[in-house]
Write a protein that holds these residues in place. Structure first.
Motif, PDB file in Angstrom:
ATOM      1  N   THR A   1      36.297  33.448  14.142  1.00 55.87           N
ATOM      2  CA  THR A   1      35.042  33.381  14.875  1.00 55.87           C
ATOM      3  C   THR A   1      35.221  33.734  16.335  1.00 55.87           C
ATOM      4  N   SER A   2      36.431  33.494  16.880  1.00 51.04           N
ATOM      5  CA  SER A   2      36.675  33.875  18.268  1.00 51.04           C
ATOM      6  C   SER A   2      36.935  35.369  18.402  1.00 51.04           C
ATOM      7  N   PHE A   3      37.417  35.982  17.327  1.00 50.97           N
ATOM      8  CA  PHE A   3      37.703  37.419  17.378  1.00 50.97           C
ATOM      9  C   PHE A   3      36.428  38.241  17.209  1.00 50.97           C
ATOM     10  N   PHE A   4      35.537  37.776  16.333  1.00 48.39           N
ATOM     11  CA  PHE A   4      34.304  38.495  16.055  1.00 48.39           C
ATOM     12  C   PHE A   4      33.153  37.839  16.809  1.00 48.39           C
ATOM     13  N   SER A   5      32.377  38.640  17.512  1.00 48.20           N
ATOM     14  CA  SER A   5      31.137  38.143  18.097  1.00 48.20           C
ATOM     15  C   SER A   5      30.030  38.291  17.069  1.00 48.20           C
ATOM     16  N   SER A   6      28.925  37.592  17.289  1.00 53.47           N
ATOM     17  CA  SER A   6      27.802  37.688  16.357  1.00 53.47           C
ATOM     18  C   SER A   6      27.289  39.118  16.264  1.00 53.47           C
ATOM     19  N   ARG A   7      27.298  39.800  17.402  1.00 55.04           N
ATOM     20  CA  ARG A   7      26.821  41.188  17.403  1.00 55.04           C
ATOM     21  C   ARG A   7      27.739  42.083  16.583  1.00 55.04           C
TER      22      ARG A   7
ATOM     23  N   VAL B   1      33.364  34.577   6.314  1.00 52.37           N
ATOM     24  CA  VAL B   1      34.148  33.470   6.878  1.00 52.37           C
ATOM     25  C   VAL B   1      34.060  33.464   8.396  1.00 52.37           C
ATOM     26  N   ALA B   2      33.987  34.663   9.000  1.00 55.64           N
ATOM     27  CA  ALA B   2      33.984  34.776  10.458  1.00 55.64           C
ATOM     28  C   ALA B   2      32.647  34.405  11.079  1.00 55.64           C
TER      29      ALA B   2
ATOM     30  N   ILE C   1      29.686  41.131  14.134  1.00 56.13           N
ATOM     31  CA  ILE C   1      29.528  40.774  12.724  1.00 56.13           C
ATOM     32  C   ILE C   1      28.329  41.499  12.132  1.00 56.13           C
ATOM     33  N   SER C   2      27.224  41.546  12.875  1.00 49.66           N
ATOM     34  CA  SER C   2      26.027  42.238  12.403  1.00 49.66           C
ATOM     35  C   SER C   2      26.301  43.733  12.209  1.00 49.66           C
ATOM     36  N   ASP C   3      27.004  44.332  13.169  1.00 53.16           N
ATOM     37  CA  ASP C   3      27.329  45.758  13.061  1.00 53.16           C
ATOM     38  C   ASP C   3      28.228  46.026  11.865  1.00 53.16           C
TER      39      ASP C   3
END
Length: 410
Positions: free
Chosen positions: A3-9, A190-191, A11-13
């Motif tokens: 979760t720290s590696f991937f931002s919400s934006r 998971v992220a 993840i959406s992309d």
């Protein structure tokens, strides 16, 4: 850590990219059986004439599944369903490569059709849910363009890599790609820092949105008729075009393969342009009318010329404009629906697509006649096809005359 590696934006992309890859692989799973089916039937010790059943049982299973499966407004739930159906289609595709009994092959394709049909519905619904309101139409158009791209690049690619081995290797490679996509989507799942909600959509929205069931029923019925007529008019011709080119004009296999590749790439490029263009409803209507006109010209020229290259060019033009017209209509209609109607129509549209493909092929075969010199007469088929082609712009024009209640289009 994820979760720290991937931002919400991000993840959406990543989810948007994965949706396209999944749709591409599902389309490839449905299409690649066509060139492989005759070899599969012969190796299963049945006549090659029965190879068409391997295609038809998949289409029927997928169509029935699309009528049953409906999307939801819960993004996290939809992602879990995609993971389940991805695992299912990957396993059944892999199992198919190990079978040498024709009845078991039919059963495997039926189960694969179930997972493929469900995945097509849920994947499209998931993409719409995670798309920004301004990008829903563009993302939908890009997603549905995976079908012609799979026809142009995926099918020839699998045939090429399987040429030195057997058809089984093509299915194994496709299965590995599906498993890899599932792993990537699992990482995204998971992220995700928290359950995602559809853009601008809440549980309160679902409960408080007032919908007139009768008007929505009429709208869905009209849209279904429009989609069905459009796809039917395409496949009445597209299933007979290769027959005409092969039997009447003796086209070479190399040129016919090039026609499929050029038409698939042309359709993909056209849809990419449409996806990025901002068009009014009037402009879309003119585009659909123009594409229908070119379709009619391509039918008239292609089936009445004796010049192989000219007929091949007409075939390529027909596939490009007919595919573009269908994908544009699907995108426009899905984008125009309310969230409640959209989840119903996505499944209905996929089912209608499979049924129209089957009916179009059967109708095209009924309308052609064999001649004494072993050539085929396509006169009746061309008249019916042109008449069906003109129905689409007429129905699209009629859409603007039907009034519906204004509801939230989130």
């Amino acid at each position: 850590m994820l979760t720290s590696f991937f931002s919400s934006r991000r993840i959406s992309d990543y989810s948007l990219y994965l949706c396209f890859i999944i749709h591409f692989l599902v389309a490839l799973d449905a299409l690649v059986i066509v060139p492989f089916s005759s070899v599969m039937a012969l190796e299963a010790r049945v006549p090659a004439s029965q190879s068409g059943y391997l295609t038809s049982v998949y289409a029927i299973a997928a169509a029935m599944t699309c009528l049953i499966i409906q999307g939801s407004q819960d993004v996290t739930r939809e992602r879990k369903r995609i993971l389940f159906y991805l695992a299912g289609i990957a396993m059944t595709t892999l199992i198919t490569s190990t079978l040498d009994n024709f009845n078991l092959l039919l059963l495997a394709r039926i189960v694969t059709g179930f997972f493929g049909g469900a995945l097509a519905v849920v994947n499209l619904n998931y993409l719409i849910l995670i798309s920004d309101e301004q990008k829903k139409k563009r993302n939908t158009a890009i997603l549905v363009s995976a079908f012609p791209l799979a026809l142009a690049l995926g099918v020839p690619g699998l045939i090429m890599v399987s040429a030195g081995t057997h058809w089984q290797f093509g299915f194994q490679l496709l299965s590995m790609a599906l498993i890899f996509s599932a792993i990537l989507l699992l990482i995204v799942h998971v992220a995700s820092p928290k359950p995602l909600l559809a853009s601008g959509y809440t549980k309160d929205t679902v409960q408080n949105t007032s919908v007139n069931p009768l008007r929505n029923y009429k709208r869905l019925l009209f849209f279904a008729a429009l989609i069905f007529t459009t796809i039917l008019s395409t496949f009445v011709v597209s299933t007979q075009y290769p027959v005409m080119l092969t039997v009447n004009l003796g086209i070479s296999e190399k040129l016919l393969s090039f026609c499929y590749m050029a038409s698939g790439l042309g359709s993909f490029v056209f849809i990419q342009y449409y996806a990025r263009a901002k068009m009014s409803d009037v402009a879309v209507g003119k585009l659909i009318a123009g594409l229908s006109f070119v379709m009619a010209i391509a039918v008239g020229v292609g089936f009445y010329t004796e010049i192989v290259n000219l007929a091949a060019l007409a075939f390529v033009m027909f596939i490009i404009v007919s595919s573009a017209r269908t994908l544009i209509l699907i995108t426009e209609l899905i984008s125009a629906l309310t969230p409640q109607d959209r989840v119903i129509f996505i499944g209905l549209q996929n089912a209608l697509q499979h049924f129209a493909v089957g009916l179009g092929g059967a109708l095209g075969s009924l309308l052609v006649t064999s001649q004494a010199d072993l050539s085929v007469d396509f006169t009746a088929m061309t008249y019916v096809a042109i008449a069906l082609t003109t129905c689409t712009p007429i129905l699209w024009k009629g859409k603007s005359l039907i009034k519906f209640d204004k509801v939230n289009q989130t």
